[in-house]
Design an enzyme around this catalytic site. Structure first.
Site, mmCIF file in Angstrom:
data_model
loop_
_atom_site.group_PDB
_atom_site.id
_atom_site.type_symbol
_atom_site.label_atom_id
_atom_site.label_comp_id
_atom_site.label_asym_id
_atom_site.label_seq_id
_atom_site.Cartn_x
_atom_site.Cartn_y
_atom_site.Cartn_z
ATOM 1 N NE ARG A 73 7.961 55.794 -20.991
ATOM 2 C CZ ARG A 73 8.902 55.810 -21.908
ATOM 3 N NH1 ARG A 73 9.965 56.581 -21.747
ATOM 4 N NH2 ARG A 73 8.807 55.065 -22.975
ATOM 5 C CE1 TYR A 201 -1.372 59.177 -21.085
ATOM 6 C CE2 TYR A 201 0.831 58.249 -21.147
ATOM 7 C CZ TYR A 201 -0.486 58.221 -21.535
ATOM 8 O OH TYR A 201 -0.929 57.230 -22.358
ATOM 9 C CE LYS A 210 7.827 51.175 -18.069
ATOM 10 N NZ LYS A 210 7.411 51.354 -19.399
ATOM 11 C CG HIS A 230 10.901 48.064 -20.587
ATOM 12 N ND1 HIS A 230 10.990 48.788 -21.757
ATOM 13 C CD2 HIS A 230 9.602 48.146 -20.205
ATOM 14 C CE1 HIS A 230 9.798 49.285 -22.064
ATOM 15 N NE2 HIS A 230 8.945 48.911 -21.146
ATOM 16 C CB SER A 252 7.795 52.103 -25.057
ATOM 17 O OG SER A 252 8.556 52.259 -23.884
ATOM 18 C CB CYS A 254 8.216 46.925 -29.399
ATOM 19 S SG CYS A 254 8.829 48.434 -30.155
ATOM 20 C CG ASP A 281 5.925 47.855 -18.874
ATOM 21 O OD1 ASP A 281 6.256 47.865 -20.081
ATOM 22 O OD2 ASP A 281 6.059 48.840 -18.132
ATOM 23 N NE ARG A 379 0.850 53.459 -22.982
ATOM 24 C CZ ARG A 379 1.790 52.530 -23.124
ATOM 25 N NH1 ARG A 379 1.754 51.421 -22.429
ATOM 26 N NH2 ARG A 379 2.785 52.723 -23.972
HETATM 27 P P1 GTP Z 1 4.638 49.370 -23.465
HETATM 28 O O1 GTP Z 1 3.439 49.210 -22.593
HETATM 29 O O2 GTP Z 1 4.727 50.736 -24.072
HETATM 30 O O3 GTP Z 1 5.914 48.994 -22.806
HETATM 31 O O4 GTP Z 1 4.390 48.456 -24.779
HETATM 32 P P2 GTP Z 1 4.342 46.891 -25.093
HETATM 33 O O5 GTP Z 1 5.715 46.413 -25.428
HETATM 34 O O6 GTP Z 1 3.606 46.149 -24.037
HETATM 35 O O7 GTP Z 1 3.515 46.874 -26.480
HETATM 36 P P3 GTP Z 1 2.070 46.291 -26.838
HETATM 37 O O8 GTP Z 1 1.984 44.804 -26.650
HETATM 38 O O9 GTP Z 1 1.048 47.104 -26.148
HETATM 39 O O10 GTP Z 1 1.993 46.579 -28.411
HETATM 40 C C1 GTP Z 1 2.090 47.856 -28.953
HETATM 41 C C2 GTP Z 1 1.557 47.906 -30.361
HETATM 42 O O11 GTP Z 1 2.183 46.905 -31.172
HETATM 43 C C3 GTP Z 1 0.063 47.629 -30.428
HETATM 44 O O12 GTP Z 1 -0.536 48.534 -31.322
HETATM 45 C C4 GTP Z 1 -0.018 46.224 -30.938
HETATM 46 O O13 GTP Z 1 -1.212 46.003 -31.656
HETATM 47 C C5 GTP Z 1 1.225 46.081 -31.807
HETATM 48 N N1 GTP Z 1 1.734 44.671 -31.813
HETATM 49 C C6 GTP Z 1 1.932 43.882 -30.740
HETATM 50 N N2 GTP Z 1 2.362 42.649 -31.106
HETATM 51 C C7 GTP Z 1 2.447 42.665 -32.452
HETATM 52 C C8 GTP Z 1 2.847 41.684 -33.424
HETATM 53 O O14 GTP Z 1 3.205 40.553 -33.120
HETATM 54 N N3 GTP Z 1 2.818 42.084 -34.739
HETATM 55 C C9 GTP Z 1 2.430 43.337 -35.106
HETATM 56 N N4 GTP Z 1 2.448 43.640 -36.402
HETATM 57 N N5 GTP Z 1 2.047 44.286 -34.204
HETATM 58 C C10 GTP Z 1 2.049 43.958 -32.903
HETATM 59 C C1 SPV Z 2 6.315 52.501 -21.787
HETATM 60 O O1 SPV Z 2 6.369 53.609 -22.361
HETATM 61 O O2 SPV Z 2 7.231 51.646 -21.909
HETATM 62 C C2 SPV Z 2 5.142 52.159 -20.961
HETATM 63 C C3 SPV Z 2 4.136 53.208 -20.706
HETATM 64 O O3 SPV Z 2 5.051 51.041 -20.492
HETATM 65 S S1 SPV Z 2 4.598 54.307 -19.450
HETATM 66 O O4 SPV Z 2 4.091 53.786 -18.183
HETATM 67 O O5 SPV Z 2 3.967 55.604 -19.746
HETATM 68 O O6 SPV Z 2 6.029 54.426 -19.385
HETATM 69 MN MN MN Z 3 6.843 49.736 -20.997
#
Ligand code: GTP
Ligand code: SPV
Ligand code: MN
Length: 597
Positions: A73, A201, A210, A230, A252, A254, A281, A379
């Site tokens: 984004r 993207y 979003k 979110h 994002s 996290c 999400d 992704r």
């Molecule tokens: P968006 O789709 O961008 O909104 O992200 P999200 O909040 O769904 O994040 P996601 O669960 O995809 O995790 C993002 C990154 O953080 C990945 O590389 C994971 O491996 C890492 N991660 C997730 N949970 C943990 C955790 O509990 N500990 C650690 N150290 N890393 C984590």
């Molecule tokens: C984020 O960035 O929080 C996402 C991926 O979940 S996107 O759909 O590109 O915003």
């Molecule tokens: Mn997100």
């Protein structure tokens, strides 16, 4: 389906207006049928939008490589276009609706010559639910069409629900040149309209996500008395058989996707814990007639971060993406399978990376920097229904009742593993002052610490100060209100290693949270909130020493006082003078409690 068969006159007129601007060679209505989906995939394979993956190893899966300048984004090109700048608020980019339309019209004009314009009717939330919202996206990107068919409930059933004169969000999208100089992501909340041009993207282009389900929906939610957030949404079945539903907001990349489908550690499985995934999400929250907060996931798919996903860290995600999945910007191996950093198995000896360049492990650029196989924001797009832990309640029109709301971010220091707000107002303050280290999910400022209230900084479609007061007012209507917590899985030691194992072991923290919600456990009262005592988290089977646990739960007064100065600066200088007084009161109360300790 022909354009003339659309019953909704306003929709037909809008489609013609957009076609007059873009001059496509043809218009195709997406009906949601398998036959049409297959046809679109074949076209995408022919024009290079998709590459067919090894169908033995990845059945129904395809690969997409985006333009290398279009991988996340672009918040600096994202605008809220309201009549008054105040309505967009101090944290959003603002443009007047007239200027926005003029500028974008210049870019859209004739941009679909020799291209087909697709019209995708979609529902955010179960079709026909009173909590759902309908959108119609126009796009000239086959990749976007195929993704929208996974991420939303798309097709002619939505047109039936829309009828002759139903409300819908007009979602106009075009690739045009993909030049960031000619890219705009524009939101017109007062007109219920989105215009996005110049990016193909994720959150820039899949407009149901979003743009509609957060920015436009948050604006509507304020007017209609609900919340668009979110947040992930999940149920935790405890040994007694009771299912507690929680919603969690992390910025994002996290950890929302990972938490939402975690696998319980062995001991917890044996105790009888089970996880039900509803969303990873976005969550829409409403105050029900029973006084409780209820949530639905408006999406039908996951657009999840690939790097770091493997059968150890997230087996449910791996199972979900085993078929019918689009992989974007990962590494492509010679046998037409995909790979990313932190994937299962050995690092491949070679492949073609996200930029389309030949790659091998250890490859470096001219500055001697390691070149990655997969982009850090690569992704997968997969149907949520394929997730082994999916809840049957995803189709329930009224959703699920929420017992806890969790805020969190990626903080190497300061914030402890978990703490609980004293009450709703304190919880809103905790959400408002949540901060995180910026990830690759956006293009600018990676690694910087930034305040991200409720993880909504890039997604709130109106004045963030007013958004905080909307949260406070919502709490007044709740009885009982969910308890509010803050977590941090990302605290690090002096050598930069994570102190907490994370992933499935996060259930150890969730167990404490739901015990608190169900009044099953006492907590320690600290300056920042309620916290677990040294023996309150079940650490059975986990190899973690008491000193590490102490570090994870430590409140360092000096660091916290420094943090308080940063918060104050953020609240006063960044959010402006309309921040609700309750937030400042909570800030002062916390400062006093810290100073007394
Ligand atoms: P968006 O789709 O961008 O909104 O992200 P999200 O909040 O769904 O994040 P996601 O669960 O995809 O995790 C993002 C990154 O953080 C990945 O590389 C994971 O491996 C890492 N991660 C997730 N949970 C943990 C955790 O509990 N500990 C650690 N150290 N890393 C984590
Ligand atoms: C984020 O960035 O929080 C996402 C991926 O979940 S996107 O759909 O590109 O915003
Ligand atoms: Mn997100």
């Amino acid at each position: 389906m022909k354009l003339d068969e659309i019953k909704h006159e306003g929709l037909r007129r809008w489609i013609w207006q957009m076609a007059a601007m873009c001059e496509p060679k043809d218009i195709v209505i997406v009906d949601g049928s398998d036959a049409q989906r297959e046809e679109i995939i074949q076209l995408a394979l022919r024009n290079g939008d998709l590459i067919k993956l090894n169908q033995d190893k990845h059945p129904g899966c395809y690969y997409h490589r985006s333009n290398s300048g279009d991988v996340a984004r672009t918040e600096q090109l994202t605008f809220i276009c309201t009549q008054d700048k105040y309505q967009a608020g101090p944290t959003n980019n603002w443009m007047s609706p007239q200027e926005a339309r003029d500028r974008a019209t210049g870019i859209f004009s004739r941009s679909m010559r020799n291209r087909v314009m697709y019209v995708i009717p979609f529902s955010m939330g179960p079709i026909g639910s009173q909590f759902s919202k309908i959108g119609v996206q126009i796009t000239d990107s086959l990749y976007v069409v195929i993704n929208m068919m996974i991420m939303t409930r798309a097709g002619s059933a939505v047109l039936d629900a829309l009828g002759y004169k139903g409300e819908f969000t007009r979602c106009m999208h075009g690739l045009a040149s993909l030049d960031p100089e000619r890219r705009l992501i524009l939101h017109f909340p007062q007109d219920n309209e989105i215009w996005s041009v110049g990016s193909g993207y994720g959150g820039n282009a899949l407009l149901g996500k979003k743009c509609l389900a957060l920015r436009i929906a948050s604006y509507q939610a304020r007017q209609e008395g609900w919340l668009a957030e979110h947040m992930l949404l999940m149920g935790i079945e405890s040994p007694s058989g009771q299912i507690t539903y929680i919603a969690a907001a992390f910025p994002s990349a996290c950890g929302k996707t990972n938490l939402a489908m975690l696998i319980p550690p062995e001991g917890f499985k044996a105790k009888g814990y089970r996880i039900f995934t509803i969303g990873d999400d976005i969550t829409w929250l409403r105050v029900n007639t029973d006084g409780q907060l209820w949530g639905i996931n408006p999406e039908a798919g996951m657009f999840g971060v690939a790097p770091g996903t493997n059968t150890q860290s997230n087996p449910n995600a791996m199972a979900t993406i085993g078929k019918n999945t689009i992989f974007t910007n990962t590494l492509l191996k010679p046998d037409y399978t995909v790979w990313w950093e932190g994937c299962d198995g050995e690092t491949p000896a070679s492949g073609v990376n996200w930029q389309g360049l030949p790659w091998y492990p250890g490859l470096r650029d001219a500055d001697n920097k390691l070149i990655l196989g997969a982009h850090p924001n690569s992704r997968f797009t997969a149907p949520l229904s394929q997730c082994p832990s999916v809840s049957r309640r995803i189709e329930q029109p009224q959703g699920v009742p929420i017992s806890a709301i969790i805020f969190g971010g990626r903080r190497a220091t300061v914030t402890p593993l978990v703490y609980e707000a004293f009450n709703w107002e304190h919880g809103v303050y905790i959400g408002a002052t949540t901060s995180s280290e910026v990830t690759a999910a956006q293009t600018q400022g990676i690694g910087d610490l930034r305040f991200d209230p409720m993880a909504m900084l890039p997604f709130c479609g109106y004045n963030l100060a007013d958004y905080l007061s909307h949260w406070l007012r919502t709490g007044e209507r709740l009885n009982p209100a969910p308890k509010i917590f803050h977590v941090n899985w990302f605290r690090k030691d002096e050598n930069g290693n994570f102190l907490w194992p994370g992933y499935g072991d996060n259930l150890r923290v969730l167990e404490w949270i739901i015990s608190r919600c169900n009044n099953k456990i006492e907590a320690q009262k600290t300056a920042i909130g309620f916290m677990p005592g040294p023996n309150d988290l079940d650490l059975t089977g986990l190899n973690i020493d008491p000193e590490t646990m102490e570090k994870l739960l430590k409140i360092d007064k000096d660091l916290w006082l420094e943090e308080m100065d940063k918060r104050e600066k953020f609240l006063k200088e960044k959010l402006g003078n309309t921040v609700p007084v309750e937030i400042f009161q909570q800030h002062l109360l916390l400062k006093n409690r810290l100073n007394k300790n």
